[in-house]
Scaffold this active site. Structure first.
Site, PDB file in Angstrom:
ATOM      1  N   SER A   1       0.717  -1.217   0.077  1.00 24.68           N
ATOM      2  CA  SER A   1      -0.062  -0.039  -0.259  1.00 24.68           C
ATOM      3  C   SER A   1       0.870   1.337   0.061  1.00 24.68           C
ATOM      4  O   SER A   1       1.924   1.181   0.675  1.00 24.68           O
ATOM      5  CB  SER A   1      -0.838   0.025   1.091  1.00 24.68           C
TER       6      SER A   1
ATOM      7  N   ARG B   1     -20.172  -6.088 -47.348  1.00 25.82           N
ATOM      8  CA  ARG B   1     -19.097  -5.715 -46.731  1.00 25.82           C
ATOM      9  C   ARG B   1     -19.738  -4.594 -45.691  1.00 25.82           C
ATOM     10  O   ARG B   1     -20.402  -3.524 -46.228  1.00 25.82           O
ATOM     11  CB  ARG B   1     -17.997  -5.037 -47.652  1.00 25.82           C
TER      12      ARG B   1
END
Length: 365
Positions: A231, A271
């Site tokens: 921490s 497409r």
């Protein structure tokens, strides 16, 4: 590569980087041409030019035709991009399965060592009945085996359809299409299957990480990561960092897989107008995050600290409540409660271990 937004991203190596994408596209063009091509040293220029045509192939072909004017004849941009994605995906999945098998091997050892280690089962977060830690590990192992099975079933078809999937240019050139190469310009199952399998891997990894997060809480203390993270302000903490990062991946990959399905659902005509383009970065993130999560899970399981004494103490503290079901079942059956209330839990652990060993053996042949 380093990524401050995604700690651990370097574990994914060169898979699905811009450089590997460029190399894969050049390989596709070279294989189609039938001769080697040098990879252009113009990555930044290609990235900028890609915006003009909506994809990187148009500018790439311009560069490659300086080496051979026959480059790209009969192909369309989507043939090249899709085939490159499949090649990259195949390589990434090979690396992924290596790490998955390592996780399986580690879990087999855990399951065997703790097949009879007593602990309390928890349902809906509350104490339920007695179980063993080996049984819990067997659940983890089953999830990873199922995910690996799904990944193993993937295939990676290259794309060869030409401008609109009709292969008209190939016919005009008098060039036969390679046998067995499909055309899937607007049928995107090859992409969505990869996405689903990868999300399944992070599901399985999170199954493990979530239990470690819960069971490593100080008030429970039945598990711990081998080397917890620190921490910035509290020096006493050893955070379950690997579990946190694995869970992070599992919170994001389903949405990436869902984006691939959404793109597949938006296909139109011969497409697509955007659905195809949405896949590339999505698949990249999904692949890399899955590779990172599985690698971190391997480290997590390898270093996992198991505390049977805490498990036994928790079970003992639960008292007679965890045997309430047994008493009612024994009364219904008309006999005294048996000394143990584990059902076939240990036999189940053994069966899952056998499945895992068979899977590992098959892959090593």
């Amino acid at each position: 590569m380093a990524d401050l937004f995604w700690p651990g991203d370097d574990r994914a190596g060169d898979h699905f980087t811009s450089e590997s994408f460029l190399g894969a596209m050049v390989d596709v063009e070279a294989d189609w041409l039938g001769r080697p091509l040098e990879v252009p040293d113009h990555l930044e220029w290609l990235a900028n030019e890609a915006e003009l045509g909506g994809n990187p192939v148009i500018a790439l072909v311009e560069l490659l035709r300086e080496q051979d004017p026959r480059v790209h004849r009969g192909l369309t941009s989507q043939d090249v991009v899709d085939s490159a994605l499949m090649r990259m995906a195949a390589a990434a999945v090979a690396s992924l399965r290596h790490d998955l098998r390592s996780v399986v091997d580690r879990l087999v050892g855990l399951a065997e060592r703790h097949r009879s280690t007593p602990m309390v089962a928890r349902t809906l977060t509350q104490h339920a009945v007695p179980t063993t830690f080996g049984f819990r590990v067997a659940a983890w192992l089953t999830a990873v085996l199922d995910a690996d099975d799904d990944v193993a079933r993937l295939d990676f078809p290259e794309q060869l359809g030409g401008a609109a999937g009709t292969r008209a240019a190939l016919t005009e050139l008098g060039r036969p299409a390679p046998g067995g190469v499909p055309r899937w310009h607007t049928t995107r199952a090859p992409i969505t299957r990869i996405g689903d399998a990868l999300a399944g891997c992070t599901d399985a990894c999170a199954r493990i990480a979530n239990d470690v997060l819960v069971m490593s809480r100080p008030e429970i203390g039945e598990l711990a990561e081998g080397s917890g993270g620190g921490s910035s302000t509290m020096p006493h903490k050893a955070n379950p960092t690997l579990s946190v990062l694995v869970r992070r991946a599992a919170l994001t990959t389903p949405q990436l897989a869902a984006t691939l399905h959404l793109a597949a659902a938006q296909q139109v005509d011969d497409r697509a107008d955007g659905g195809w383009h949405a896949e590339w970065a999505t698949l990249r993130d999904l692949v890399r995050r899955t590779l990172v999560a599985v690698s971190q899970t391997d480290d997590l399981v390898t270093g996992l600290v198991v505390r049977p004494d805490r498990m036994a103490a928790t079970l003992a503290a639960a008292g007679a409540d965890v045997l309430a079901e047994q008493r009612s079942m024994a009364a219904a059956a008309g006999h005294p409660p048996a000394p143990s209330y584990l059902g076939d839990a240990i036999e189940h652990v053994d069966a899952v271990v056998v499945r895992a060993r068979e899977s590992l053996s098959k892959e090593s042949r």
